[in-house]
Design an enzyme around this catalytic site. Structure first.
Site, PDB file in Angstrom:
ATOM      1  N   LEU A  15      41.367  45.538  72.655  1.00 30.61           N
ATOM      2  CA  LEU A  15      41.355  46.517  71.577  1.00 30.61           C
ATOM      3  C   LEU A  15      39.951  46.563  71.010  1.00 30.61           C
ATOM      4  O   LEU A  15      39.241  45.547  71.000  1.00 30.61           O
ATOM      5  CB  LEU A  15      42.340  46.126  70.465  1.00 30.61           C
ATOM      6  CG  LEU A  15      43.832  46.079  70.823  1.00 30.61           C
ATOM      7  CD1 LEU A  15      44.632  45.529  69.644  1.00 30.61           C
ATOM      8  CD2 LEU A  15      44.342  47.459  71.218  1.00 30.61           C
ATOM      9  N   ASP A  16      39.534  47.740  70.522  1.00 32.29           N
ATOM     10  CA  ASP A  16      38.238  47.846  69.849  1.00 32.29           C
ATOM     11  C   ASP A  16      38.172  46.842  68.697  1.00 32.29           C
ATOM     12  O   ASP A  16      39.200  46.506  68.096  1.00 32.29           O
ATOM     13  CB  ASP A  16      38.030  49.249  69.291  1.00 32.29           C
ATOM     14  CG  ASP A  16      37.922  50.312  70.376  1.00 32.29           C
ATOM     15  OD1 ASP A  16      37.643  49.949  71.529  1.00 32.29           O
ATOM     16  OD2 ASP A  16      38.136  51.495  70.060  1.00 32.29           O
ATOM     17  N   VAL A  17      36.971  46.414  68.362  1.00 38.30           N
ATOM     18  CA  VAL A  17      36.803  45.409  67.311  1.00 38.30           C
ATOM     19  C   VAL A  17      37.469  45.835  66.012  1.00 38.30           C
ATOM     20  O   VAL A  17      38.128  45.043  65.335  1.00 38.30           O
ATOM     21  CB  VAL A  17      35.308  45.112  67.079  1.00 38.30           C
ATOM     22  CG1 VAL A  17      35.122  44.210  65.862  1.00 38.30           C
ATOM     23  CG2 VAL A  17      34.697  44.439  68.305  1.00 38.30           C
ATOM     24  N   ARG A  50      40.732  57.613  70.196  1.00 38.91           N
ATOM     25  CA  ARG A  50      39.782  58.096  69.193  1.00 38.91           C
ATOM     26  C   ARG A  50      39.116  59.397  69.641  1.00 38.91           C
ATOM     27  O   ARG A  50      38.965  60.341  68.856  1.00 38.91           O
ATOM     28  CB  ARG A  50      38.736  57.016  68.926  1.00 38.91           C
ATOM     29  CG  ARG A  50      39.314  55.767  68.277  1.00 38.91           C
ATOM     30  CD  ARG A  50      38.390  54.579  68.430  1.00 38.91           C
ATOM     31  NE  ARG A  50      37.071  54.854  67.821  1.00 38.91           N
ATOM     32  CZ  ARG A  50      35.998  54.089  68.054  1.00 38.91           C
ATOM     33  NH1 ARG A  50      36.071  53.049  68.862  1.00 38.91           N
ATOM     34  NH2 ARG A  50      34.853  54.393  67.464  1.00 38.91           N
TER      35      ARG A  50
END
Length: 305
Positions: free
Chosen positions: A144-146, A247
């Site tokens: 997952l993105d930070v 996103r």
């Protein structure tokens, strides 16, 4: 250059290979790791230090490559860090699902790095070291993105890691995300887009024509849950997995994720981070749910949800 630890001689059969591809195979490293090695001046070609711009250089037979102070990625060991909070959502034979807080990386990028979920997990379950890709990615099944929160799955056994990676590759893993997006959005849609990575470090992904070089077909389903006019709560079920896919897709619709500094809209309401949460993940007996974190709930209340 400083004293090298490894040296390679390019053979006739290897002539013409790109420098980065050659080093990736010779060192057992990813292309990204090779780029970092070049960027820090850790590679000499025929006694001349080369940088990032040399990554695509075709090699000549008889050339000598020297690599300074490089350890194979699989041998690098994450530092156990029991101080990092670790909330276990569920676990079973060969797998464990944990809660990823926003702002916490999945795994370290350097051996000395602390504060990631893998640092915390290896303190709890040291047997995870060496599973899958090993090293600083031991047990990592997906990412997952930070700034994205939610359910994250690790494998604790080698056989299970292979099964789960194959399930992701075959698109058999069900994932559901919740996002708060800018503006009023209604309805639902199966959305197909072709995406490509147009920039690395920091990463940037764009929608491209289907026949554009490097573009990849992606698919997801989104559904508007509730809207306040200024913002909308959306649930997204990705069919494919691609960097920043959700996103980019929501921004393409004209409703970027609230707080997204990369794909967000000018003049959008402030948010503590990108409001994207991995709410559920499932595959066979694995059924994991992650409740909305405090900052997500607070943002929903702020817009009257």
């Amino acid at each position: 250059m400083r004293k090298s630890t490894r040296s390679f001689l390019v053979t006739d059969s290897e002539a013409g290979s790109r420098l980065d591809r050659y080093l990736s195979g010779a060192l057992g490293a990813s292309r990204a790791q090779v780029r970092k090695l070049l960027a820090r001046g850790g590679v000499a070609l025929d006694e001349q230090v080369v940088g990032s711009s040399a990554k695509g250089l075709p090699l000549a037979a008889g050339s000598r490559i020297e690599v300074a102070s490089f350890r194979p990625p699989a041998s690098q060991r994450p530092i156990p860090d029991p101080e990092v909070p670790l909330a276990v959502l569920a676990e079973g034979h060969g797998w464990i699902a944990v809660e990823k807080p926003p702002g916490t990386p999945v795994h370290p990028l350097a051996e000395e790095e602390r504060g990631t979920l893998l640092n915390a997990l290896i303190a709890r379950s040291p047997e995870i070291f060496g599973v899958g890709e090993g090293g600083l990615r031991s047990g990592v099944v997906h990412r997952l993105d930070v700034e994205t929160s939610g359910a994250l799955l690790f494998a604790t056994r080698e056989d299970r890691w292979g099964q789960l990676r194959e399930a992701f590759r075959r698109r058999r893993v069900h994932k559901r995300y919740r996002a708060i997006v800018v503006g009023e959005l209604a309805g639902d849609q199966d959305l197909v887009l072709h995406l490509s990575v147009t920039r690395h470090r920091p990463a940037r992904v764009r929608v491209r024509p289907a026949d554009a070089p490097g573009s990849r077909r992606t698919a997801l389903h989104w559904r508007a849950v509730e809207s306040s006019g200024e913002a909308t709560l959306v649930e997204v079920e990705p069919v494919t997995g691609f960097l920043h896919q959700i996103r980019v897709a929501l921004a393409h619709l004209g409703h970027p994720v609230l707080g997204d500094v990369v794909y967000g809209a000018d003049g959008a309401p402030d948010a503590p981070r990108q409001m994207l949460h991995a709410a559920a993940i499932g595959y066979r007996e694995i059924e994991v749910r992650s409740p909305d974190p405090p900052d997500f709930r607070a943002t929903l209340r702020r817009f009257g949800f």
